[in-house]
Design an enzyme around this catalytic site. Structure first.
Site, PDB file in Angstrom:
ATOM      1  N   CYS A  35       1.620  20.467   1.560  1.00 58.09           N
ATOM      2  CA  CYS A  35       2.075  21.150   0.051  1.00 58.09           C
ATOM      3  C   CYS A  35       2.977  20.499  -0.506  1.00 58.09           C
ATOM      4  O   CYS A  35       3.693  19.705   0.111  1.00 58.09           O
ATOM      5  CB  CYS A  35       2.227  22.464   0.428  1.00 58.09           C
ATOM      6  SG  CYS A  35       2.140  23.371   1.753  1.00 58.09           S
ATOM      7  N   GLY A  61      -0.644  17.105  -1.858  1.00 57.69           N
ATOM      8  CA  GLY A  61      -1.533  18.357  -1.824  1.00 57.69           C
ATOM      9  C   GLY A  61      -2.706  18.058  -2.980  1.00 57.69           C
ATOM     10  O   GLY A  61      -2.441  18.023  -4.165  1.00 57.69           O
ATOM     11  N   ASN A 135       6.362  25.016   1.328  1.00 56.58           N
ATOM     12  CA  ASN A 135       5.782  23.790   2.043  1.00 56.58           C
ATOM     13  C   ASN A 135       6.160  23.822   3.339  1.00 56.58           C
ATOM     14  O   ASN A 135       7.572  24.023   3.551  1.00 56.58           O
ATOM     15  CB  ASN A 135       6.535  22.421   1.321  1.00 56.58           C
ATOM     16  CG  ASN A 135       6.003  21.008   2.139  1.00 56.58           C
ATOM     17  OD1 ASN A 135       5.244  21.021   2.808  1.00 56.58           O
ATOM     18  ND2 ASN A 135       7.004  20.311   2.018  1.00 56.58           N
ATOM     19  N   GLY A 136       5.421  23.884   4.201  1.00 54.37           N
ATOM     20  CA  GLY A 136       5.565  23.857   5.737  1.00 54.37           C
ATOM     21  C   GLY A 136       4.657  24.734   6.540  1.00 54.37           C
ATOM     22  O   GLY A 136       3.675  25.105   6.154  1.00 54.37           O
ATOM     23  N   TYR A 276       5.557   7.528   5.620  1.00 53.95           N
ATOM     24  CA  TYR A 276       4.203   7.743   5.144  1.00 53.95           C
ATOM     25  C   TYR A 276       4.034   8.641   3.980  1.00 53.95           C
ATOM     26  O   TYR A 276       3.330   8.311   2.853  1.00 53.95           O
ATOM     27  CB  TYR A 276       3.053   8.055   6.162  1.00 53.95           C
ATOM     28  CG  TYR A 276       1.568   8.523   5.582  1.00 53.95           C
ATOM     29  CD1 TYR A 276       0.872   7.428   4.871  1.00 53.95           C
ATOM     30  CD2 TYR A 276       1.134   9.596   5.875  1.00 53.95           C
ATOM     31  CE1 TYR A 276      -0.366   7.878   4.654  1.00 53.95           C
ATOM     32  CE2 TYR A 276      -0.155  10.083   5.246  1.00 53.95           C
ATOM     33  CZ  TYR A 276      -0.757   9.006   4.615  1.00 53.95           C
ATOM     34  OH  TYR A 276      -2.234   9.249   4.018  1.00 53.95           O
ATOM     35  N   SER A 317       0.573   3.340   1.063  1.00 50.02           N
ATOM     36  CA  SER A 317       1.889   3.520   1.849  1.00 50.02           C
ATOM     37  C   SER A 317       2.444   2.432   2.788  1.00 50.02           C
ATOM     38  O   SER A 317       3.580   2.368   3.140  1.00 50.02           O
ATOM     39  CB  SER A 317       1.827   4.684   2.613  1.00 50.02           C
ATOM     40  OG  SER A 317       0.664   4.830   3.490  1.00 50.02           O
ATOM     41  N   CYS A 416       1.827  17.609  15.256  1.00 52.54           N
ATOM     42  CA  CYS A 416       2.912  18.415  14.410  1.00 52.54           C
ATOM     43  C   CYS A 416       2.529  19.711  14.251  1.00 52.54           C
ATOM     44  O   CYS A 416       1.432  20.268  14.106  1.00 52.54           O
ATOM     45  CB  CYS A 416       2.984  17.596  12.973  1.00 52.54           C
ATOM     46  SG  CYS A 416       4.272  18.356  12.089  1.00 52.54           S
ATOM     47  N   CYS A 471      13.269  14.551  13.135  1.00 48.47           N
ATOM     48  CA  CYS A 471      12.078  15.162  13.929  1.00 48.47           C
ATOM     49  C   CYS A 471      11.183  13.718  14.366  1.00 48.47           C
ATOM     50  O   CYS A 471      10.565  13.303  13.348  1.00 48.47           O
ATOM     51  CB  CYS A 471      11.367  16.228  13.409  1.00 48.47           C
ATOM     52  SG  CYS A 471      10.098  16.819  14.388  1.00 48.47           S
ATOM     53  N   CYS A 474       6.253  13.761  16.921  1.00 57.36           N
ATOM     54  CA  CYS A 474       4.997  13.077  17.150  1.00 57.36           C
ATOM     55  C   CYS A 474       5.099  11.700  17.934  1.00 57.36           C
ATOM     56  O   CYS A 474       4.124  11.220  18.396  1.00 57.36           O
ATOM     57  CB  CYS A 474       4.447  12.918  15.742  1.00 57.36           C
ATOM     58  SG  CYS A 474       5.550  11.914  14.658  1.00 57.36           S
TER      59      CYS A 474
END
Length: 494
Positions: A35, A61, A135-136, A276, A317, A416, A471, A474
């Site tokens: 989002c 999104g 968003n999240g 990305y 990207s 994730c 973070c 991943c």
């Protein structure tokens, strides 16, 4: 007021929309950011600003879009399935009159698209109308939802965001700011929230700062967005980041109130934003995304030089990293791959032959550039490996004599739980195969991934002790928050 107003604890039967608009087409296995949010406070053209702000965030999104405007007494809002330009027009925007707005673009993790999940979600509770956009991903939402349902709550969506609405509605506090604080202390995960009442806009970011969230100015008006590129789109300027654990309140009586609901915890902004997700013209923590990606390419060249004739990047990207790799090595950068921007979404076809044709509709190798050349192909990540194989084969079919694949991130090994749509671990090729096995699987002459240390150095914020951490779960399975087996169920936008 348009669309349906959802009432906590009352069943809502929304319309369903299922034409596969966001279903994975099996041709490209890129990750999906779920989002983007945009907000305005104190501008007479709040709806139009939100429209252009959402356009700038469209890459975050493409399933649904929505805007909710408040004029001090009422809400006017519209949500729909599809791109921003498909959902909004002069007719529906002209009815959305007010000086504050919150807006949203959305991806989902499920194949089925539901208008019920399109945001902003709008509710009625004892304090009046409340709109929420986020968003999240709230990874303990399942536990809270089960608890609330056992107490009689009825949920109308599959969105984690609705959990927050129920917590606010059940709060012992009549004051919306105190109720929001209380609700935020119950949830765990990654989030950038915008709350709206008839006279307030409230912004909040999770204590780890996992998702990007920035504040801007346009004259006397305040702006909020997932990325700074949205401010450029509306003529605004970046003011500062919303800090982790911070709660910002805007109303006509007090102006901007800078508050907080939690102290900052270990800083852990998502590294994939730099690799990305974010647009190249955005800045995160004063670091330009294009520049960071170029540094990744340069570092990749230092770690994994290979003698070749040209460097090319997989659009879009990876182009910045490819330019950096070319500059560092002195190997010419060429547009060896071209993306067709007008094919729309390609759906799974009944035969492998037609599936491969679908790839060629979306991406083409420039034969006159790559034929007879040793090619370094730069990409930002490998998820399942299917995309890399097809692109390598496109280059070989166009006459490339060698294809050396260089990835501007470490091997992607873990799912994730913070608002990015990722496959299960068993579907991630780097979790199942060695680098040499991946090389063979994608038909490359050589393969190298950027090291994690190289990635953090390239971004320019490697020092976790200064609350500048990332973070990188991943890549290294080190999640900054508590993760349980149920953490992957649901997300803030689906």
């Amino acid at each position: 007021m348009s669309d349906e107003v959802m009432q906590p604890q009352q069943l809502w039967t929304g319309r369903f929309y299922n034409d596969g608009i966001n279903s994975h087409d099996g041709l490209f296995d890129k990750l999906r950011e779920e989002c983007g949010v945009f907000g305005v406070y104190g501008h007479s053209e709040a709806a139009n600003l939100s429209y252009y702000g959402l356009h700038a965030l469209q890459h975050r999104g493409q399933e649904s879009a929505g805007i909710c405007v408040a004029n001090g007494t009422d809400f006017h809002y519209h949500r729909g399935m599809g791109l921003v330009k498909e959902v909004f027009n002069n007719d529906n925007l002209s009815t959305m009159i007010g000086s504050s707005a919150i807006a949203h673009v959305r991806y989902s993790t499920a194949g089925e698209s539901k208008l019920a999940n399109a945001q902003p979600l709008v509710f009625k509770y004892r304090g009046g109308d409340l709109a929420i956009a986020t968003n999240g991903n709230l990874h303990n939402a399942g536990d809270i939802k089960a608890e609330l349902e056992s107490q009689g709550s009825i949920f109308q969506t599959t969105s984690d965001t609705e959990v927050i609405a129920h917590l606010i509605a059940r709060s012992k506090h009549d004051d919306i700011v105190l109720a929001v604080k209380e609700a935020l202390l119950r949830v765990e995960g990654a989030y950038a929230f915008l709350f709206q009442t008839k006279d307030k806009v409230i912004a909040a970011r999770d204590p780890h700062g996992l998702r990007p969230f920035v504040m801007g100015r346009l004259g006397t008006a305040y702006l909020f967005a997932s990325e700074t590129c949205a401010f450029d789109a509306v003529g605004g300027t970046y003011y500062r980041d919303v800090e982790p654990g911070e709660l910002l309140v805007l109303d006509g009586k007090n102006g901007l109130i800078e508050d907080r609901f939690s102290p900052i915890k270990q800083r852990a902004i998502c590294a994939m934003e730099y690799i990305y997700f974010a647009r190249p013209d955005s800045d995160i923590d004063a670091i330009n995304i294009h520049s960071a990606r170029k540094r990744m390419g340069r570092q990749l060249a230092l770690e994994s030089f290979v003698d070749a004739d040209i460097v090319t990047g997989v659009p879009d990207s990876s182009i910045s990293a490819a330019i950096g790799y070319a500059e560092q090595t002195g190997i010419p950068y060429e547009l060896g791959l071209i993306k067709n921007r007008y094919t729309g979404r390609t759906f799974i076809q009944p035969s492998q032959e037609l599936r491969e044709q679908g790839v060629k509709m979306k991406l083409s190798a420039v034969r006159s550039i790559v034929a007879g050349k040793r090619v370094v192909m730069i990409d930002d990540s490998i998820v399942r490996g299917t995309t890399s194989l097809r692109i390598v084969n496109l280059l070989r079919e166009a006459g490339a004599t060698e294809v050396h694949v260089r990835i501007s991130s470490p091997p992607f090994k873990n799912p994730c739980f913070y608002g990015i749509d990722t496959p299960d671990r068993k579907e991630l090729i780097a979790a199942q195969k060695s680098i040499e096995e991946i090389r063979q699987a994608i038909n490359a002459d050589s393969l190298h991934f950027l090291s994690k240390d190289g990635l953090l150095a390239s971004i320019g914020r490697p020092n976790v002790e200064l609350n500048r951490g990332h973070c990188t779960a991943c890549f290294d399975n080190s999640y900054p928050t508590r993760i349980t087996e149920e953490s992957s169920i649901g997300c803030g936008c689906d």
